[in-house]
Design an enzyme around this catalytic site. Structure first.
Site, mmCIF file in Angstrom:
data_model
loop_
_atom_site.group_PDB
_atom_site.id
_atom_site.type_symbol
_atom_site.label_atom_id
_atom_site.label_comp_id
_atom_site.label_asym_id
_atom_site.label_seq_id
_atom_site.Cartn_x
_atom_site.Cartn_y
_atom_site.Cartn_z
ATOM 1 N N ASP A 125 41.234 10.513 59.628
ATOM 2 C CA ASP A 125 40.965 11.351 60.784
ATOM 3 C C ASP A 125 42.363 11.682 61.393
ATOM 4 O OD1 ASP A 125 39.919 12.530 62.674
ATOM 5 O OD2 ASP A 125 39.332 11.261 64.183
ATOM 6 N N HIS A 174 45.461 19.736 57.276
ATOM 7 C CA HIS A 174 44.388 19.302 55.960
ATOM 8 C C HIS A 174 45.222 19.175 54.549
ATOM 9 C CE1 HIS A 174 41.082 19.110 58.990
ATOM 10 N NE2 HIS A 174 41.155 20.495 58.809
ATOM 11 N N LEU A 199 40.014 2.033 38.649
ATOM 12 C CA LEU A 199 39.587 2.135 40.174
ATOM 13 C C LEU A 199 38.682 3.241 40.262
ATOM 14 C CD1 LEU A 199 42.391 2.087 42.739
ATOM 15 C CD2 LEU A 199 40.606 3.894 43.052
HETATM 16 C C1 IPE Z 1 35.072 12.158 60.775
HETATM 17 O O1 IPE Z 1 36.183 12.488 61.659
HETATM 18 C C2 IPE Z 1 34.788 12.745 59.507
HETATM 19 C C3 IPE Z 1 36.005 12.729 58.536
HETATM 20 C C4 IPE Z 1 37.002 12.101 58.618
HETATM 21 C C5 IPE Z 1 35.453 13.524 57.306
HETATM 22 P P1 IPE Z 1 35.753 13.573 62.777
HETATM 23 O O2 IPE Z 1 36.845 13.935 63.205
HETATM 24 O O3 IPE Z 1 34.758 14.571 62.218
HETATM 25 O O4 IPE Z 1 35.026 12.630 63.872
HETATM 26 P P2 IPE Z 1 34.477 13.053 65.244
HETATM 27 O O5 IPE Z 1 33.893 14.166 65.346
HETATM 28 O O6 IPE Z 1 35.684 12.976 66.010
HETATM 29 O O7 IPE Z 1 33.702 11.888 65.808
HETATM 30 C C1 IPE Z 2 40.074 14.652 59.824
HETATM 31 O O1 IPE Z 2 40.803 14.988 60.525
HETATM 32 C C2 IPE Z 2 39.646 15.654 58.677
HETATM 33 C C3 IPE Z 2 38.123 16.210 58.550
HETATM 34 C C4 IPE Z 2 37.216 15.735 59.443
HETATM 35 C C5 IPE Z 2 38.000 17.076 57.566
HETATM 36 P P1 IPE Z 2 40.614 16.200 61.786
HETATM 37 O O2 IPE Z 2 40.419 17.566 61.337
HETATM 38 O O3 IPE Z 2 39.185 15.589 62.523
HETATM 39 O O4 IPE Z 2 41.545 15.807 62.846
HETATM 40 P P2 IPE Z 2 41.526 15.769 64.301
HETATM 41 O O5 IPE Z 2 40.715 14.719 64.670
HETATM 42 O O6 IPE Z 2 41.150 17.169 64.731
HETATM 43 O O7 IPE Z 2 43.045 15.578 64.820
HETATM 44 MG MG MG Z 3 38.850 14.139 63.660
#
Ligand code: IPE
Ligand code: IPE
Ligand code: MG
Length: 259
Positions: free
Chosen positions: A24, A41, A135
């Site tokens: 995240d 990303h 792995l």
């Molecule tokens: C969780 O992250 C999903 C992934 C990392 C793929 P999110 O950014 O979607 O989670 P929330 O919405 O903050 O809980």
């Molecule tokens: C996690 O990073 C990646 C996915 C959920 C695909 P985020 O896109 O949720 O990044 P933040 O939380 O907005 O910083």
């Molecule tokens: Mg996020």
């Protein structure tokens, strides 16, 4: 053997056999640099490569990465589109390298929602790497922990309807064996980057006795050193599985396992 004992087998080894990560913070990483979220990303893919390499060096058997949750479809269509394109291009570019490095690729989640092209790339990469054993890299894509339990429940219901099992014989093992990766050990260490303290519908059943580790580091900044720090924190934990620390210290768990 139930999954609970499978997890207990890991005991208090210093290096987790299975690490599961909620990657995240990509969006915030990009925002800090005044870049579009999608640049975050893209940068996140590089972090995956670093962590995967380090997992191999540290002797981790399974790495599960949460790449796209069943709720992430709620994001702006352009972002979802870029993420899907990124999955396709990363698979196209990386499958050969993964294969050369002895890595087995597996996907968990509802793949039916993906484009034909992506579904094809997924099955090609799974097929190509299926005999690798150094792995296992599990990618959770369009995955939700509740979905996983739901699909296991449906399989059980069908077996009851067919009469192959009875309602009274349903056990923890019945659920366990119908979840997404029944043959893999449960995660020993869960890592969430990006400073949020939640599971966000990742592996729910499988995390019952997993050690949880949270860091403020945003996923694109997470590197080999960050992984080492998480493993170090894990090595300092005592996993008790309901026993007392005295029982664990006297080797009680090992004796129980040996019985
Ligand atoms: C969780 O992250 C999903 C992934 C990392 C793929 P999110 O950014 O979607 O989670 P929330 O919405 O903050 O809980
Ligand atoms: C996690 O990073 C990646 C996915 C959920 C695909 P985020 O896109 O949720 O990044 P933040 O939380 O907005 O910083
Ligand atoms: Mg996020």
């Amino acid at each position: 053997m139930t999954k609970q004992t499978k997890n207990e087998e890991q005991d208090n080894s210093e290096v987790p056999r299975h690490i599961a990560i909620v990657m995240d913070g990509n969006g915030r990483w990009a925002k800090k640099r005044i870049l579009p979220r999608t640049a975050g990303h893209q940068a996140g893919v590089k972090a995956v490569q670093k962590v995967l390499k380090r997992c191999g060096e540290r002797g981790v058997d399974v790495l599960t990465l949460f790449a796209f949750s069943s709720e992430n479809w709620r994001r702006p269509v352009e972002e979802v589109h870029v993420l899907m394109e990124l999955f396709v291009s990363t698979l196209e570019e990386q499958t050969e390298t993964l294969h050369e490095n002895g890595i087995r690729l597996r996907f968990i989640g509802d793949k039916s929602a993906f484009s034909e092209k992506l579904q094809q790339e997924i099955s090609n990469s799974e097929e190509k790497t299926k005999n690798n054993s150094r792995l296992t890299l599990v990618i959770a894509a369009n995955y939700g922990g509740r979905w996983d339990i739901l699909q296991a429940a449906k399989k059980i219901a069908r077996d009851v309807e067919r009469g192959t099992i009875s309602a009274d014989s349903i056990s923890l093992e019945s659920i366990d064996s119908r979840l997404s990766f029944p043959d893999l050990p449960e995660p020993d260490l869960f890592i969430r980057t990006g400073g949020e303290y939640r599971i966000s519908n990742f592996l729910l059943w499988q995390l019952a006795y997993t050690e949880l580790y949270f860091t403020d580091t945003l996923w694109p900044d997470f590197n080999e050193k960050s992984l080492d720090l998480a493993i170090e924190a894990y090595a300092g934990r005592q996993r008790r599985f309901g026993y007392t620390s005295e029982q664990i210290e006297s080797g009680y768990l090992k004796q129980e396992m040996a019985r």
